[in-house]
Motif scaffolding. Structure first.
Motif, PDB file in Angstrom:
ATOM      1  N   ILE B  31       0.849  -1.201   0.000  1.00 12.38           N
ATOM      2  CA  ILE B  31       0.000   0.000   0.000  1.00 12.38           C
ATOM      3  C   ILE B  31       0.882   1.247   0.000  1.00 12.38           C
ATOM      4  O   ILE B  31       0.641   2.201  -0.751  1.00 12.38           O
ATOM      5  N   LEU B  32       1.929   1.223   0.829  1.00  7.02           N
ATOM      6  CA  LEU B  32       2.848   2.363   0.908  1.00  7.02           C
ATOM      7  C   LEU B  32       3.465   2.653  -0.455  1.00  7.02           C
ATOM      8  O   LEU B  32       3.437   3.801  -0.930  1.00  7.02           O
ATOM      9  N   SER B  33       3.968   1.609  -1.067  1.00  3.23           N
ATOM     10  CA  SER B  33       4.631   1.782  -2.358  1.00  3.23           C
ATOM     11  C   SER B  33       3.651   2.333  -3.389  1.00  3.23           C
ATOM     12  O   SER B  33       3.971   3.249  -4.156  1.00  3.23           O
ATOM     13  N   SER B  34       2.459   1.802  -3.367  1.00  2.00           N
ATOM     14  CA  SER B  34       1.449   2.221  -4.320  1.00  2.00           C
ATOM     15  C   SER B  34       1.068   3.695  -4.121  1.00  2.00           C
ATOM     16  O   SER B  34       0.926   4.459  -5.073  1.00  2.00           O
ATOM     17  N   ILE B  35       0.925   4.093  -2.866  1.00  2.07           N
ATOM     18  CA  ILE B  35       0.528   5.479  -2.598  1.00  2.07           C
ATOM     19  C   ILE B  35       1.673   6.440  -2.954  1.00  2.07           C
ATOM     20  O   ILE B  35       1.446   7.495  -3.553  1.00  2.07           O
ATOM     21  N   GLN B  36       2.896   6.061  -2.622  1.00  5.16           N
ATOM     22  CA  GLN B  36       4.041   6.924  -2.966  1.00  5.16           C
ATOM     23  C   GLN B  36       4.095   7.149  -4.473  1.00  5.16           C
ATOM     24  O   GLN B  36       4.276   8.266  -4.955  1.00  5.16           O
ATOM     25  N   LYS B  37       3.922   6.072  -5.183  1.00  8.42           N
ATOM     26  CA  LYS B  37       3.990   6.149  -6.639  1.00  8.42           C
ATOM     27  C   LYS B  37       2.850   6.991  -7.210  1.00  8.42           C
ATOM     28  O   LYS B  37       3.047   7.841  -8.083  1.00  8.42           O
ATOM     29  N   THR B  38       1.664   6.765  -6.673  1.00  6.26           N
ATOM     30  CA  THR B  38       0.500   7.480  -7.200  1.00  6.26           C
ATOM     31  C   THR B  38       0.569   8.970  -6.880  1.00  6.26           C
ATOM     32  O   THR B  38       0.283   9.810  -7.732  1.00  6.26           O
ATOM     33  N   PHE B  39       0.958   9.305  -5.653  1.00  2.00           N
ATOM     34  CA  PHE B  39       1.076  10.714  -5.275  1.00  2.00           C
ATOM     35  C   PHE B  39       1.985  11.459  -6.256  1.00  2.00           C
ATOM     36  O   PHE B  39       1.712  12.591  -6.645  1.00  2.00           O
ATOM     37  N   ALA B  40       3.078  10.784  -6.656  1.00  2.00           N
ATOM     38  CA  ALA B  40       4.042  11.432  -7.547  1.00  2.00           C
ATOM     39  C   ALA B  40       3.428  11.739  -8.915  1.00  2.00           C
ATOM     40  O   ALA B  40       3.874  12.648  -9.606  1.00  2.00           O
ATOM     41  N   SER B  41       2.389  11.012  -9.236  1.00  2.00           N
ATOM     42  CA  SER B  41       1.827  11.144 -10.588  1.00  2.00           C
ATOM     43  C   SER B  41       0.586  12.022 -10.653  1.00  2.00           C
ATOM     44  O   SER B  41      -0.002  12.197 -11.718  1.00  2.00           O
ATOM     45  N   LEU B  42       0.172  12.583  -9.519  1.00  2.00           N
ATOM     46  CA  LEU B  42      -1.118  13.291  -9.514  1.00  2.00           C
ATOM     47  C   LEU B  42      -1.026  14.723 -10.033  1.00  2.00           C
ATOM     48  O   LEU B  42      -2.034  15.355 -10.294  1.00  2.00           O
ATOM     49  N   GLY B  43       0.185  15.239 -10.119  1.00  2.00           N
ATOM     50  CA  GLY B  43       0.336  16.623 -10.550  1.00  2.00           C
ATOM     51  C   GLY B  43       0.152  17.605  -9.402  1.00  2.00           C
ATOM     52  O   GLY B  43       0.015  18.803  -9.599  1.00  2.00           O
ATOM     53  N   GLU B  44       0.154  17.074  -8.202  1.00  2.00           N
ATOM     54  CA  GLU B  44       0.014  17.932  -7.015  1.00  2.00           C
ATOM     55  C   GLU B  44       1.405  18.204  -6.460  1.00  2.00           C
ATOM     56  O   GLU B  44       2.258  17.307  -6.430  1.00  2.00           O
ATOM     57  N   LYS B  45       1.621  19.429  -5.990  1.00  2.00           N
ATOM     58  CA  LYS B  45       2.926  19.724  -5.396  1.00  2.00           C
ATOM     59  C   LYS B  45       3.091  18.921  -4.112  1.00  2.00           C
ATOM     60  O   LYS B  45       2.154  18.758  -3.335  1.00  2.00           O
ATOM     61  N   LYS B  46       4.317  18.497  -3.919  1.00  2.00           N
ATOM     62  CA  LYS B  46       4.616  17.639  -2.773  1.00  2.00           C
ATOM     63  C   LYS B  46       4.237  18.289  -1.433  1.00  2.00           C
ATOM     64  O   LYS B  46       3.715  17.634  -0.528  1.00  2.00           O
ATOM     65  N   GLU B  47       4.494  19.610  -1.344  1.00  2.00           N
ATOM     66  CA  GLU B  47       4.254  20.280  -0.061  1.00  2.00           C
ATOM     67  C   GLU B  47       2.754  20.420   0.256  1.00  2.00           C
ATOM     68  O   GLU B  47       2.389  20.823   1.351  1.00  2.00           O
ATOM     69  N   ASN B  48       1.918  20.108  -0.718  1.00  2.00           N
ATOM     70  CA  ASN B  48       0.483  20.249  -0.472  1.00  2.00           C
ATOM     71  C   ASN B  48      -0.175  18.990   0.080  1.00  2.00           C
ATOM     72  O   ASN B  48      -1.365  18.987   0.356  1.00  2.00           O
ATOM     73  N   PHE B  49       0.613  17.938   0.226  1.00  2.00           N
ATOM     74  CA  PHE B  49       0.050  16.724   0.813  1.00  2.00           C
ATOM     75  C   PHE B  49       0.213  16.753   2.329  1.00  2.00           C
ATOM     76  O   PHE B  49       1.274  17.097   2.842  1.00  2.00           O
ATOM     77  N   ALA B  50      -0.843  16.370   3.027  1.00  2.00           N
ATOM     78  CA  ALA B  50      -0.730  16.141   4.469  1.00  2.00           C
ATOM     79  C   ALA B  50      -1.316  14.766   4.743  1.00  2.00           C
ATOM     80  O   ALA B  50      -2.433  14.465   4.325  1.00  2.00           O
ATOM     81  N   VAL B  51      -0.522  13.924   5.399  1.00  2.00           N
ATOM     82  CA  VAL B  51      -0.959  12.554   5.683  1.00  2.00           C
ATOM     83  C   VAL B  51      -1.116  12.416   7.193  1.00  2.00           C
ATOM     84  O   VAL B  51      -0.167  12.604   7.950  1.00  2.00           O
ATOM     85  N   ILE B  52      -2.324  12.100   7.604  1.00  2.00           N
ATOM     86  CA  ILE B  52      -2.648  12.107   9.030  1.00  2.00           C
ATOM     87  C   ILE B  52      -3.056  10.699   9.452  1.00  2.00           C
ATOM     88  O   ILE B  52      -3.804  10.021   8.746  1.00  2.00           O
ATOM     89  N   SER B  53      -2.597  10.289  10.627  1.00  2.00           N
ATOM     90  CA  SER B  53      -2.968   8.954  11.098  1.00  2.00           C
ATOM     91  C   SER B  53      -3.278   8.982  12.584  1.00  2.00           C
ATOM     92  O   SER B  53      -3.088   9.991  13.263  1.00  2.00           O
ATOM     93  N   GLY B  54      -3.739   7.857  13.069  1.00  2.00           N
ATOM     94  CA  GLY B  54      -4.025   7.706  14.498  1.00  2.00           C
ATOM     95  C   GLY B  54      -3.005   6.770  15.119  1.00  2.00           C
ATOM     96  O   GLY B  54      -1.807   7.021  15.068  1.00  2.00           O
ATOM     97  N   ILE B  55      -3.476   5.672  15.676  1.00  2.00           N
ATOM     98  CA  ILE B  55      -2.582   4.691  16.287  1.00  2.00           C
ATOM     99  C   ILE B  55      -2.909   3.302  15.738  1.00  2.00           C
ATOM    100  O   ILE B  55      -4.068   2.965  15.553  1.00  2.00           O
ATOM    101  N   GLY B  56      -1.871   2.530  15.519  1.00  2.00           N
ATOM    102  CA  GLY B  56      -2.021   1.181  14.983  1.00  2.00           C
ATOM    103  C   GLY B  56      -0.902   0.955  13.986  1.00  2.00           C
ATOM    104  O   GLY B  56      -0.109   1.865  13.719  1.00  2.00           O
ATOM    105  N   CYS B  57      -0.833  -0.259  13.447  1.00  2.00           N
ATOM    106  CA  CYS B  57       0.233  -0.535  12.485  1.00  2.00           C
ATOM    107  C   CYS B  57       0.135   0.414  11.291  1.00  2.00           C
ATOM    108  O   CYS B  57       1.110   1.040  10.886  1.00  2.00           O
TER     109      CYS B  57
END
Lengths: 614, 338
Positions: B31-57
């Protein structure tokens, strides 16, 4: 009829309007206060209403009241005991009579003193007629009949007539205290702009009350309270909740930060959410969240993204937020958390004030989780306290807890609007560390870390609840680092003490008795101390705004006095803080009755202590 | 519409220096690899992504993404993300959560974010178990499941996250699988392009505590017979030979053979905008006779929360005028003391 008015001058008067929840007591109380303030009195007001929205009509549980103290002098509280009680029904009389000063005035609406209502109020006979009130001045008026007569040609339904009776009472009080009714007539026109028939009916009710006072012989005297010598300037009336919101929005505008508010309904803090919701022209983003936890965590997210973030609640909500406060502390994000204290524990006394959240404010988080705690002294002081809380939050990159209480939140007083220059500077320097960006680099003086938000190119970084490596901000389980970071977070909060101004002492600089207070007890203490000092008692007063960290000079100040008394509406929470910090044994004066201190109580306590000494 | 421009980003731009510490063989790697790859292809600037999580693996995710991010507290990723998005609506905000974090302790936030239609993208890794706390049943564990907290079998009826999201009014609901990186990448792209709240459930294998939970949809032998790959406006056909389809028997969906009693015309056609179809698809989960639907289950355009918020602020500013410190302090009823 004799229409010449015999006018007596008075220094100050306390009026309490009491009636059924649906009788409009808050409304006329507010009108009376406003006209008082406009005529230059110093005023302080306090609503007192039941936690039920509309308890059954006529019952003791359904009584709603509003007290106003207006004076030609500076006043500090809404007054201990009313001089005048307006009782719109028997239940209102029953609930509030005990507070009325001996020989005080009762204005009663006889229309409501029916058999049924007397029974509901648990009276065996009509107190207006059975002689039980002989120690008071009773003015019994059938207000409904009076309004009916005054509006007979308006074709109002009986219910509409009944609903105007509060304005009759208001008109009568205007006459009794030589207030102008002009503002209220103007206000009525605006308030009922879409219902012209109600404007006319209420205006006639006000006039009828006023004329009744001036034409009936029963009122031999009316009173006049001279204007107070208030500082020149533009004034408005604020209650504590509104002042809190104004303080935070002002701080946000001053910093050039957008403002985010995350809230959840809770008495007595909900009004803070309502006020923020109305602040859209200032760009305020208000989220009514699904729960208290969402409200605070949304504020944390908004803070990360660069907004001045705020959440407000009361005791039970603060308990729910406490885990999230730990996150704000370890991520070192600025945020203002307002706790409008009420009686606890649990649901406790939701509509009644108490100062019993000091412990949870200072210690109520897991782990070593230091967080600055401030408090406000009076309704208008909530503005300055909230403004200062915002400044500290951003300057030091930390969540800040601001304690107010239900008494300050709902109490109102005139506030001289400060000019922009009078507001404290926002002396906040952005922290950038070295050339390379590191999220946990430090400003040498404040120990603040940089506040860099998403959207900033080249400075992508992650923060979170796991322990952070000093400077670099990566996750670290290193034992030395955890010790270092724990101490650093403590040092950062402790360091705020360096800019706390010297403690102001009212009265003598040393010797005798010192009354040490915090938060909303300010007014009652100050009034009591003034009175005792006028009688020659050697007593001084210090009120503390900064509860954590404490003012650096406080220990020295306290030790200069022979005795220290700490009145608080809890079981001694601040007293234990003082004991632990300065290894001294102050006296406690503790009251937990869901009511603020009356000046009289503190005065009596001072006399008692002074008497023991002499 | 988003202005897709080439920013020359690659997957590498989204990789951090942090050593990835999931268990070997964990579905999260894919999943990580897939998301990294996809984010790079969206045409969105890197600094505009915010990834938020809670607790767990799953919630360790932000540490491995070289974007802005918060590793929050248990269950609270969604409200944190809500705050980030409202504070700066220009950001692309992603929540990475799990079945425990997202719909047990964080369940309240989940349903409210969906109905409120806050513009955050929620990716929920569903492995039907608590991994980080070492193997307790989760709200998606099947009845009867033996776990550390249910040694005699679970007596807890499970949630179906997709149905829960649909029931809460989510405008965008999709499902993917950790093993199918191409498919997941497409779902991420669709979620990114959708204005408003989006929800992607990713079936994810926990090799330690719930290995093989999704065997029937991952094994070469069986996966085609147990997976239904949804396509908008296309009939719901599945099976190794593409010989099976979904037929609606009254209100009841059934998996049928095409060719004998049923023709292609009897097969239900998927429509992402049809809320009834999306609810029917949600029903397949936990039914042994039905394939698991993957793809976009629902996608409807409704006005997102951020848009409402910004519009309202703009309207009030126009009506009342932009507020200043002066108007703030002097608002309400004022009087002069001379």
């Amino acid at each position: 009829m004799d229409t010449t008015k015999q006018i007596r001058d008075m220094d100050d008067v306390v009026v309490r309007f009491a009636g059924d929840s649906g009788d409009g007591m808050q409304l006329i109380g507010d009108r009376f206060s406003s006209s008082s303030a406009h005529s230059g009195h110093d005023i302080a007001t306090l609503p007192d209403y039941p936690s039920e929205i509309r308890a059954p009509a006529g019952t003791l549980a359904g009584v709603s009241a509003f007290q106003v103290n207006f004076s030609s002098r500076d006043i500090y509280t809404p007054g201990d005991a009313p001089d005048v009680l307006v009782a719109m029904n028997p239940a209102a009389l029953k609930v509030h009579l005990n507070d009325l000063v001996r020989g005080g005035v009762i204005v009663a609406n006889t229309a409501a003193f029916t058999g049924k209502n007397l029974k509901l109020a648990k009276y065996d006979s009509n107190p207006l007629e059975d002689g039980s009130l002989s120690g008071y001045h009773i003015y019994a008026v059938n207000m409904v009949e009076m309004v009916a007569n005054a509006t007979h040609n308006l074709n109002l339904k009986p219910k509409a007539i009944e609903r105007c009776k509060n304005f009759f009472a208001l008109g009568l009080l205007f006459w009794m205290y030589s207030h102008s009714k002009a503002d209220t007539l103007k206000w009525l026109k605006k308030k009922f702009a879409t219902k012209p028939e109600l404007i006319e009916a209420n205006i006639r009710a006000v006039n009828a009350g006023y004329n009744y006072g001036s034409t009936m012989r029963i009122f031999t005297t009316s009173y006049r309270v001279a204007s107070a010598k208030l500082r020149q300037g533009k004034y408005r009336q604020v209650n504590g909740n509104l002042a809190t919101v104004l303080g935070i929005v002002a701080a946000g505008l001053r910093m050039g930060r957008e403002i985010f508010y995350g809230g959840y309904p809770i008495t007595p803090a909900s009004e803070i959410m309502h006020e923020f919701a109305a602040m859209k022209r200032y760009g305020v983003k208000m989220l009514q969240a699904e729960d208290e936890i969402a409200a605070v965590t949304a504020a944390i997210g908004a803070s990360y993204a660069g907004n001045l973030a705020c959440t407000a609640t009361s005791g039970p909500g603060l308990a729910l937020k406490s885990e999230a406060l730990g996150l704000a502390i370890i991520t070192e994000l600025p945020m203002v958390v307002v706790d409008v204290q009420r009686g606890g524990p649990s649901t406790g006394l939701p509509t009644k004030p108490e100062q019993s959240d000091l412990n949870i404010a200072m210690y109520g988080r897991h782990g070593e989780a230091p967080m600055p705690v401030l408090c406000a002294f009076s309704p208008r002081d909530c503005f300055y306290a909230a403004y200062e809380a915002s400044r500290i939050a951003v300057k030091y990159m930390t969540p800040v807890l601001l304690l107010t209480d239900g008494y300050l939140a709902q109490g109102a007083e005139p506030w001289r609007i400060p000019s922009e220059d009078e507001l404290p500077e926002m002396d906040i320097e952005p922290v950038f560390g070295s050339e390379d960006f590191f999220p946990y680099a430090r400003d040498e003086k404040t120990l603040a870390r940089p506040w860099v938000s998403p959207g900033t190119p080249g400075k992508e970084h992650r923060i979170g609840g796991l322990e952070k490596e000093h400077i670099y901000g990566g996750v670290s389980h290193d034992p030395e680092n955890h010790q270092f970071m724990t101490e650093l977070r403590q040092n950062k909060v402790d360091g705020i003490a360096l800019e706390i101004p010297p403690t102001e002492i009212f009265g003598d600089e040393s010797d005798g008795l010192l009354i040490l207070g915090w938060g909303g007890s300010y007014g009652a203490i100050r009034e009591a101390v003034i009175r005792a000092r006028e009688e020659g008692v050697k007593v001084s007063h210090v009120q503390v705004r900064y509860l954590d960290p404490l003012p650096p000079d406080l220990g020295d100040v306290l030790k200069r006095f022979n005795q220290v008394l700490i009145p608080e509406t809890n079981m001694g929470q601040f007293r234990r803080v003082i004991q632990a910090n300065y290894l001294m044994k102050p006296l406690g004066f503790n009251k937990v009755k869901g009511k603020p201190f009356r000046a009289e109580e503190i005065y009596e306590k001072i006399k008692e202590i002074a008497g023991e000494k002499s | 519409m988003i202005d897709i421009q080439s920013l020359d980003l690659t997957k590498k731009d989204f990789v951090t220096e942090n050593e990835v510490r999931w268990c070997p063989g964990c579905g999260d790697y894919g999943i990580l690899s897939s998301i990294q790859k996809t984010f790079a292809s969206l045409g969105e600037k890197k600094e505009n992504f915010a990834v938020i999580s809670g607790i767990g693996c799953s919630s360790r995710f932000p540490y491995y993404m070289d974007t802005y991010g918060i590793h929050g507290i248990h269950g609270r990723a969604i409200p944190i993300a809500t705050g980030v998005k409202l504070a700066n609506p220009a950001l692309s905000v992603w929540v990475i959560t799990g079945d425990g974090d997202g719909i047990s302790i964080g369940g309240n936030h989940f349903i409210h974010a969906m109905r409120r239609n806050v513009d955050v993208n929620v990716v929920l890794f569903n492995n039907r178990i608590y991994g980080l706390t070492k193997g307790q049943l989760s709200p998606t564990s099947e009845l009867g499941k033996i776990t550390k907290s249910s040694p005699f079998g679970s007596i807890d009826a499970p949630f179906n996250p997709a149905t829960l999201a649909l029931g809460a009014g989510a405008p965008f609901v999709a499902r993917s699988l950790d093993r199918n990186m191409k498919h997941m990448s497409e779902m991420i792209r669709r979620a990114y392009q959708h204005f408003g709240a989006t929800f992607i459930e990713v079936y994810q294998n926990c090799v330690i505590f719930n290995d093989g939970a999704f065997n029937n949809i991952t094994d070469k032998e069986t996966k085609d017979d147990f997976s239904l790959m949804l396509e908008h406006k296309k009939p719901m056909i599945f099976g190794k030979e593409s010989s099976k389809g979904i037929h609606l028997d009254g209100n009841i969906p059934r998996a049928v053979e095409i060719g004998k009693d049923y023709s292609i015309d009897d097969i239900l056609v998927h429509d992402e905008t049809d809320s009834v179809i999306s609810l029917i698809l949600g029903e397949f989960t936990y039914r042994p006779d039905m394939p698991t639907p993957f793809g976009v289950i629902r996608a409807v355009d409704t006005k997102p929360y951020c848009k409402y918020m910004l519009d309202q602020i703009a309207e009030v500013k126009q009506k009342q005028g932009e507020g200043t410190l002066e108007t703030l302090l002097s608002s309400g009823d004022t009087w002069e003391i001379k």
